[in-house]
Design an enzyme around this catalytic site. Structure first.
Site, PDB file in Angstrom:
ATOM      1  N   HIS A  35       0.848  -1.191   0.000  1.00 28.94           N
ATOM      2  CA  HIS A  35       0.000   0.000   0.000  1.00 28.94           C
ATOM      3  C   HIS A  35       0.882   1.239   0.000  1.00 28.94           C
ATOM      4  CE1 HIS A  35      -2.366  -3.302   1.665  1.00 28.94           C
ATOM      5  NE2 HIS A  35      -3.427  -2.692   1.146  1.00 28.94           N
ATOM      6  N   HIS A 265      -4.419   4.160  -3.061  1.00 30.23           N
ATOM      7  CA  HIS A 265      -4.440   3.405  -1.796  1.00 30.23           C
ATOM      8  C   HIS A 265      -3.522   2.181  -1.834  1.00 30.23           C
ATOM      9  CE1 HIS A 265      -6.080   1.027   1.587  1.00 30.23           C
ATOM     10  NE2 HIS A 265      -6.002   0.024   0.736  1.00 30.23           N
ATOM     11  N   GLU A 414     -16.990  -4.630  24.931  1.00 30.56           N
ATOM     12  CA  GLU A 414     -16.190  -5.857  24.995  1.00 30.56           C
ATOM     13  C   GLU A 414     -15.000  -5.803  24.040  1.00 30.56           C
ATOM     14  OE1 GLU A 414     -19.468  -5.795  24.308  1.00 30.56           O
ATOM     15  OE2 GLU A 414     -20.350  -6.443  26.216  1.00 30.56           O
ATOM     16  N   HIS A 476     -27.869 -15.526  25.445  1.00 34.82           N
ATOM     17  CA  HIS A 476     -26.755 -15.422  26.386  1.00 34.82           C
ATOM     18  C   HIS A 476     -26.044 -16.749  26.625  1.00 34.82           C
ATOM     19  CE1 HIS A 476     -28.494 -11.565  26.958  1.00 34.82           C
ATOM     20  NE2 HIS A 476     -27.819 -11.265  28.048  1.00 34.82           N
TER      21      HIS A 476
HETATM   22  C1  LIG Z   1     -11.178  -4.689   9.791  1.00 30.18           C
HETATM   23  C2  LIG Z   1     -10.688  -4.454   8.406  1.00 30.18           C
HETATM   24  N1  LIG Z   1     -11.571  -4.368   7.406  1.00 30.18           N
HETATM   25  C3  LIG Z   1     -11.150  -4.210   6.138  1.00 30.18           C
HETATM   26  C4  LIG Z   1      -9.819  -4.129   5.847  1.00 30.18           C
HETATM   27  C5  LIG Z   1      -9.338  -4.012   4.417  1.00 30.18           C
HETATM   28  N2  LIG Z   1      -8.823  -2.650   4.185  1.00 30.18           N
HETATM   29  C6  LIG Z   1      -7.525  -2.374   4.242  1.00 30.18           C
HETATM   30  S1  LIG Z   1      -7.187  -0.756   4.025  1.00 30.18           S
HETATM   31  C7  LIG Z   1      -8.832  -0.398   3.806  1.00 30.18           C
HETATM   32  C8  LIG Z   1      -9.273   1.000   3.543  1.00 30.18           C
HETATM   33  C9  LIG Z   1      -8.736   1.878   4.580  1.00 30.18           C
HETATM   34  O1  LIG Z   1      -8.981   3.212   4.286  1.00 30.18           O
HETATM   35  P1  LIG Z   1      -8.105   4.273   5.038  1.00 30.18           P
HETATM   36  O2  LIG Z   1      -7.964   3.908   6.444  1.00 30.18           O
HETATM   37  O3  LIG Z   1      -8.679   5.591   4.737  1.00 30.18           O
HETATM   38  O4  LIG Z   1      -6.675   4.115   4.387  1.00 30.18           O
HETATM   39  P2  LIG Z   1      -6.110   4.860   3.111  1.00 30.18           P
HETATM   40  O5  LIG Z   1      -6.857   4.348   1.933  1.00 30.18           O
HETATM   41  O6  LIG Z   1      -6.351   6.300   3.342  1.00 30.18           O
HETATM   42  O7  LIG Z   1      -4.693   4.469   3.090  1.00 30.18           O
HETATM   43  C10 LIG Z   1      -9.595  -1.548   3.919  1.00 30.18           C
HETATM   44  C11 LIG Z   1     -11.072  -1.571   3.787  1.00 30.18           C
HETATM   45  C12 LIG Z   1      -8.924  -4.210   6.923  1.00 30.18           C
HETATM   46  N3  LIG Z   1      -7.616  -4.161   6.747  1.00 30.18           N
HETATM   47  N4  LIG Z   1      -9.382  -4.348   8.181  1.00 30.18           N
END
Ligand SMILES: Cc1ncc(C[n+]2csc(CCOP(=O)(O)OP(=O)(O)O)c2C)c(N)n1
Ligand SMILES: [Mg+2]
Length: 673
Positions: A35, A265, A414, A476
């Protein structure tokens, strides 16, 4: 966007940040994955933080009083690896940067705790890092409350993205930090308005500044590419007296043709795009090349904290030997020498008194003797203190005016609790345990999984562990939760049968340095089944013979927790009919699996029929015990749950769902044919 103005405004800063951007582009190009956009966007914030504020010594990444830097937006791992390499961290060499995301490299796809020094927590599952950070900051407060500023005085910095803030767990974390005025927690929000699907606006229009403010945070909004603004904001955040959120307006994939788009991204691997971006940065060096003078500037930043560390070490050396020993012990996750004798004494007393109590109450009885001798334990519950029995007399409640309080009222959070407990364990110096109902393992599970992955000994106190909780009903009543916990690698799931096994389980959980524990405890009262005192911790073997067969051994009943009582009753009935029956108590399948084969065969010899009894689903560990490694060691059956429970008194439910001594007897006879 023309970034030449940024380049010329502060060339010294610019070249340092450009090194992060160039290394990011090169490593991701080589790996053909990763990334790029986030490190390119946040390089300026990170550079100012590391250069001017972060208290760290690249040569001593584990020094206890360092500031913690948490990359919650873990996909931007190349930001962290670049910083570690540039500042001179021993683990992250240029070779490791070249091997980004490759087998055996320290530069894993997402930062992994324990894999490379300088990585404070494993991130990647969005929202975890910012929630861990609350635990880091709480641990710092608790330890400062206990040892004073002299030994504990540091900040927790976080970089969180749009994704971290969209995840629900972030609200749990933000609410906690605001409530407790964790003034040494500073979060940078990478406000680039981009996630994978496109603009953040596709899915969210929250006013983040208002949101944090509403939870009691100090908030600022800055241009995340302006080094002076970044520096000023950090200075102001440190003075705020509250947790601080700095919204950093940034451009994802800054200076490339993918800037400000969701294309930016992910992995930018197009050679022309990379060449053009480097041109825009004024970066004229070859791939993975950082000119020596620039590297030296970064290494000077990495060495900046060496003096702080030396001064801190001198301060530690100036306190009493006893205090030093304790401080070192708790940071090494060691237990006090007295622990095993304390547990033994309790076991002896309990085996004589043989009380009938719920194991959640047993757990409290154990904590009553542990907490006074382990000042590092920090307990808590997600608003179920009276049900989870997690609070003991001597702890004191953590609060703004009682920082050394060791009990946390986590509220109905939690997931946030579990993630913050992980943060505490990672911070070091505290041993967190926290409770909720076993059925709400689901709400905490993402963090429970990470505790296992990170190899940290967080203790999850999960009470009300079966239909035995009765009237609250199937919402529960856990059915699959013990199995899910057992299915998780590197997790010890304890389902103790009585107070003695509960004490043994706690001893094992606290002696564990690298494995989290799940204590699965009952709501309903259970008799003491271990009435003969043993100094030895039998639970350490995972399973053991609790009652031997009289006469020829024809059946083995294997049971856990509340069902051990049923197994013993079934044994009485079977023995009365002349069917020799052994009862094996199996409080921890994981530890049993770790015993050598000879022991396992002694406990579970081939030949007799076997019946497993547990008020949960059969899937998840049982077949291995019942059928053996090769699947045909014994004729076997299982008495347990195959559907959701129901709302009724516990006794009725055990009858209706057929988890009884009589049903066990019938099963044994059926198997004997
Ligand atoms: C819990 C979770 N859901 C989905 C993902 C997959 N994922 C990785 S980065 C991302 C988008 C994140 O957006 P942002 O935090 O704005 O990062 P940017 O694109 O600005 O680098 C997703 C959905 C993940 N890593 N963790
Ligand atoms: Mg974003």
């Amino acid at each position: 966007m023309d970034i030449s103005a940024l380049r010329t405004a502060n060339p010294e800063h610019w070249s340092k940040a450009a090194a992060i951007r160039a290394l990011t582009l090169d490593a991701i190009h080589a790996a053909n994955s990763g990334h790029s956009g986030m490190p390119m966007g946040m390089a300026d914030v990170a550079t100012v933080l590391f250069e001017k504020h972060l208290k760290f010594d690249a040569a001593a990444p584990y020094w206890p009083d360092r500031d913690r830097f948490i990359l919650s937006a873990g996909h931007g791992s190349m930001l962290l690896y670049s910083l570690l390499y540039l500042t001179g961290n021993e683990d992250i060499t240029l070779e490791e940067i070249r091997n980004f995301r490759q087998w055996g490299s320290k530069t894993a796809g997402h930062p992994e705790y324990g894999h490379a020094s300088g990585v404070e927590t494993t991130t990647g599952p969005l929202g975890q890092g910012i929630s861990n950070a609350v635990g880091f900051a709480m641990a710092e407060e608790i330890l400062r409350g206990r040892y004073g500023k002299k030994l504990v005085d540091h900040y927790t910095y976080v970089i969180a993205g749009d994704g971290c803030l969209m995840e629900g767990v972030s609200q749990e974390a933000i609410g906690l930090a605001g409530r407790h005025q964790l003034s040494k927690l500073i979060v940078f929000w990478d406000n680039n308005n981009i996630t994978i699907d496109g603009s953040v606006d596709l899915a969210d229009r929250t006013d983040q500044l208002q949101r944090f403010k509403a939870s009691g945070w100090h908030v600022q909004e800055i241009d995340g590419h302006d080094p002076k603004a970044i520096d000023d904001a950090i200075v102001a955040a440190k003075k705020a007296g509250k947790p601080s959120m700095i919204a950093c307006k940034t451009h994802i994939a800054l200076g490339s043709s993918a800037q400000d788009t969701s294309k930016g991204h992910g992995a930018l691997t197009d050679e022309k795009l990379i060449a053009d971006a480097k041109d825009a940065y004024g970066w004229t060096y070859g791939p993975f090349e950082v000119p020596a003078d620039l590297k030296a500037q970064w290494e000077a930043i990495g060495a900046r904290g060496a003096a702080d560390r030396a001064e801190w070490e001198a301060r530690l050396a100036s306190v009493s030997d006893r205090k030093q020993e304790e401080f070192n012990r708790i940071f090494e996750r060691g237990v006090p020498k007295r622990l095993s004798a304390t547990i033994r004494a309790l076991k002896k007393q309990i085996s004589e008194e043989a009380p009938k109590v719920a194991t959640r109450k047993s757990s409290e009885m154990v904590l009553e003797v542990i907490n006074p001798i382990m000042p590092e334990t920090v307990g808590g519950s997600a608003d179920l203190t009276g049900s989870n029995n997690t609070l003991t007399g001597d702890m004191g409640v953590f609060d703004i005016d009682n920082r050394s309080g060791r009990y946390i009222h986590w509220g109905v959070r939690e997931h946030g609790m579990a993630a913050a407990m992980n943060g505490m364990a990672l911070h070091g110096g505290v041993r967190p345990y926290g409770g909720t109902f076993m059925a709400f393992t689901d709400y905490a599970r993402p963090a429970m999984r990470l505790a296992a992955l990170m190899k940290i000994p967080t203790v999850f106190v999960m009470t009300h562990d079966s239909i035995g909780l009765g009237e609250d009903g199937p919402t529960h009543q856990p059915v699959e939760h013990v199995a899910i916990s057992r299915a998780t690698p590197n997790t010890m799931v304890f389902r103790p049968a009585d107070t003695i096994e509960t004490a043994e389980a706690w001893e094992l959980a606290l002696n564990s340095k690298e494995t989290p524990s799940v204590l699965s405890l009952t709501r309903q009262g259970l008799p003491t089944v271990r009435t003969k005192h043993t100094t030895k911790n039998l639970t350490a073997q995972g399973g053991y013979v609790l009652a031997e067969a009289e006469g020829k051994r024809r059946a083995i009943l294997i049971a856990t927790g509340s069902e051990v009582e049923i197994a013993l009753a079934a044994r009485d009935l079977l023995q009365a009919e002349g069917i020799g029956t052994r009862v094996v108590s199996m409080p921890c399948m994981e530890l049993f699996a770790q015993q050598d084969e000879a022991y396992r065969k002694r406990v579970l010899p081939a030949g007799p029929v076997r019946v497993g009894i547990e008020a949960g689903v059969r899937i998840g560990g049982w077949d291995r015990l019942l059928l053996g490694e090769r699947g045909r060691e014994a004729k076997a059956g299982f008495i347990g749950m195959s559907d959701f429970g129901a709302s009724a008194p516990a006794g009725v439910l055990y009858e209706k769902f057929g988890i009884t001594a009589e049903a066990t007897v019938a099963k044994v006879k059926e198997l004997l044919g």
